[in-house]
Design an enzyme around this catalytic site. Structure first.
Site, mmCIF file in Angstrom:
data_model
loop_
_atom_site.group_PDB
_atom_site.id
_atom_site.type_symbol
_atom_site.label_atom_id
_atom_site.label_comp_id
_atom_site.label_asym_id
_atom_site.label_seq_id
_atom_site.Cartn_x
_atom_site.Cartn_y
_atom_site.Cartn_z
ATOM 1 N N GLY A 230 0.899 -1.293 -0.164
ATOM 2 C CA GLY A 230 -0.231 0.159 0.256
ATOM 3 C C GLY A 230 0.882 1.579 -0.188
ATOM 4 N N SER A 231 0.409 2.017 0.636
ATOM 5 C CA SER A 231 1.189 3.619 0.646
ATOM 6 C C SER A 231 2.424 4.222 1.154
ATOM 7 C CB SER A 231 -0.394 4.522 1.058
ATOM 8 O OG SER A 231 -0.083 4.733 2.020
ATOM 9 N N GLU A 250 5.594 -3.368 0.728
ATOM 10 C CA GLU A 250 5.907 -2.767 -0.632
ATOM 11 C C GLU A 250 4.861 -1.448 -1.214
ATOM 12 O OE1 GLU A 250 5.133 -2.193 -3.709
ATOM 13 O OE2 GLU A 250 3.967 -4.168 -4.131
ATOM 14 N N LEU A 251 5.916 -0.460 -1.016
ATOM 15 C CA LEU A 251 4.625 0.681 -0.893
ATOM 16 C C LEU A 251 5.022 2.084 -1.755
ATOM 17 C CD1 LEU A 251 6.987 1.538 2.111
ATOM 18 C CD2 LEU A 251 4.428 0.199 2.234
ATOM 19 N N CYS A 284 1.758 -1.085 -9.045
ATOM 20 C CA CYS A 284 3.234 0.162 -8.630
ATOM 21 C C CYS A 284 4.018 0.087 -9.790
ATOM 22 C CB CYS A 284 3.593 -0.642 -7.313
ATOM 23 S SG CYS A 284 1.799 -1.165 -6.349
ATOM 24 N N GLU A 378 3.500 9.025 -6.726
ATOM 25 C CA GLU A 378 2.889 8.130 -7.904
ATOM 26 C C GLU A 378 1.521 8.652 -7.845
ATOM 27 O OE1 GLU A 378 2.292 3.268 -6.875
ATOM 28 O OE2 GLU A 378 2.007 5.127 -4.975
#
Length: 480
Positions: A230-231, A250-251, A284, A378
């Protein structure tokens, strides 16, 4: 979508329960309500974690773990049409994306079953240590206990599989909190695992908002490991509140792909379009920034504009649709704001970009400057922004000039230059002759800087979701 009324979305210790509140799941294109799931309160969250802790303390053989995962594969495969339909409704992505992700999910489960069967420790050589010549030292890999998996809306099949399948393969119990926008695929996975014989308590499902359900579950002191996609902001929060639990995060990302002066445009451009606009750019590793050597810039822009202009956007159920809606109207407005900001900073919109609610026409921009938010933030939307570079040093500087570092793509035929990029780009992965979005499931996958820590991939996750236990035998001389 659950057809059995007993399947409520709240699954604790092998039983579907009714929570205090209801979560509406909406069709992301039509806005219609397609399902309602139960949302747990604090007591249910605590019971789920406590039940997982009890289950994690019970024996569960390697053969049983592998058989359960393979049994789930068979059951998910048998429900292909139903799962694909639910996926399209809850995500707004196309049936082709749904089918691809389901196939990946089945492979991930099988790979994790294989990893369960070959998980082992190592022999530690002590013979060279004076006084320990007859000692035998080895390590075992043992489960961490309770794994919490918090998953995003944009990959509700494969990303969930990348978290829960390794955790189960390693012998843990899992508490799964899927994205509140897209929980139906997670429900289907839990149903499949339950039918395949996963022991009660080994998989718990909590659907609901991250601010309440997610926050409470990651804070629980019985949790030994948190895996989250996520963020970056939420990832930082999890790190701050989860105590001594290990984390795999995992950002965010701002993925660049580079077209060097000798790039094969016939190879590169269709891949860039696919990686930039699949799932409406909500990946992502989507190609958000395209760094093009000046020698190729004019040709690449012209050809890309034609390819992007040929994309059809609209109803994901229409066989001709390439790009469906983003996850919500609010997300559409955010993407439109980024486009407007880029234009005000000097970028040109070559094609696309019109926004109406959750629909955003696939957009291609040129002349993106460092002053634009798109250069550093992003987007998570259907856009690709081009910048021109003149030198190797300028390309590296542009690619690295963000707080993110997940993956980068480099199209280059000169191996010396390609390997130089691999050395200099500060990314978790550098993909030569493909885009930043390249991701076969067995490979290690993770980022650096604000893109996170740790890696996914069945082999790597299974091992990381275990602890190393040292065993020593102090053997004596039988003649003594």
């Amino acid at each position: 979508m659950p057809t059995d009324p007993s399947v409520t979305g709240l699954f604790i210790d092998g039983v579907w329960e009714h929570g205090r509140e209801r979560l509406a799941v909406l069709d992301k294109f039509t806005g219609e309500r397609v399902a309602e799931l139960s949302v747990p309160g604090p007591d249910e969250v605590d019971r789920a974690v406590a039940g997982a802790a009890v289950a994690a303390g019970r024996p569960w053989s390697v053969t049983a773990r592998a058989a359960t995962l393979r049994g789930a594969v068979a059951r998910l495969g048998a429900r292909r049409a139903e799962i694909v339909a639910g996926y399209v409704a809850e995500t707004g992505f196309t049936p082709a994306d749904a089918a691809t992700e389901l196939d990946r999910t089945l492979q991930i489960f099988e790979l994790c079953a294989q990893e369960a069967e070959r998980l082992t420790g190592e022999l530690v050589p002590l013979a060279g240590v004076p006084g320990h010549e007859r000692s035998l030292c080895f390590t075992q890999r043992v489960p961490v206990g309770v794994v919490v998996a918090v998953t995003p809306f944009n990959a509700p099949l494969s990303t969930v599989a990348h978290k829960i399948a390794p955790a189960l393969a390693a012998g843990n119990a899992v508490v799964l909190k899927p994205a509140e926008q897209t929980p139906l695929c997670a429900v289907a996975m839990v149903e499949a695992l339950h039918a395949a014989g996963v022991p009660d308590g080994r998989i718990q499902l909590l659907c609901g908002p991250g601010e309440t359900v997610g926050d409470r579950v990651v804070r629980h002191p019985a949790v030994g490991y948190v895996t989250f996609t996520g963020s970056t902001a939420v990832g930082r929060h999890i790190r701050a509140v989860c105590g001594l639990a290990r984390t795999q995060l995992e950002l965010g990302s701002n993925s660049p792909t580079l077209l060097w002066r000798d790039a094969d445009l016939d190879l590169a451009l269709p891949l860039v379009v696919r990686a930039g606009f699949r799932k409406a750019g909500q990946v992502c590793t989507s190609v958000q920034r395209l760094l093009v050597h000046r020698d190729l810039a004019e040709e690449a822009a012209g050809r890309l504009a034609g390819l992007v202009g040929a994309l059809h956007h609209g109803d994901p159920r229409d066989p001709g649709t390439d790009v469906g809606p983003v996850i919500s109207a609010e997300s559409g407005e955010r993407v439109a704001g980024l486009l407007a900001d880029a234009r005000s900073a000097g970028a040109r919109v070559l094609i696309g970009g019109r926004q109406c609610g959750s629909m955003v026409a696939p957009a291609l921009l040129a002349d993106l400057t460092g002053a634009a938010r798109l250069a550093v933030e992003e987007a998570f939307g259907p856009l690709v922004a081009m910048s021109t570079v003149d030198s190797f040093e300028a390309a590296v500087a542009a690619a690295n000039r963000t707080r993110f570092g997940l993956q980068a793509g480099v199209f280059c035929r000169d191996l010396d230059v390609a390997f130089a990029f691999a050395r200099e780009l500060r990314m978790g992965g550098v993909i030569i002759n493909d885009t930043s979005s390249y991701h076969p499931d067995p490979m290690p996958y993770g980022g650096v800087k604000d893109s996170g820590q740790g890696v996914e991939g069945p082999r790597y996750s299974v091992r990381d979701m275990t602890d190393s236990r040292t065993v020593v035998l102090r053997l004596r001389d039988p003649a003594g």
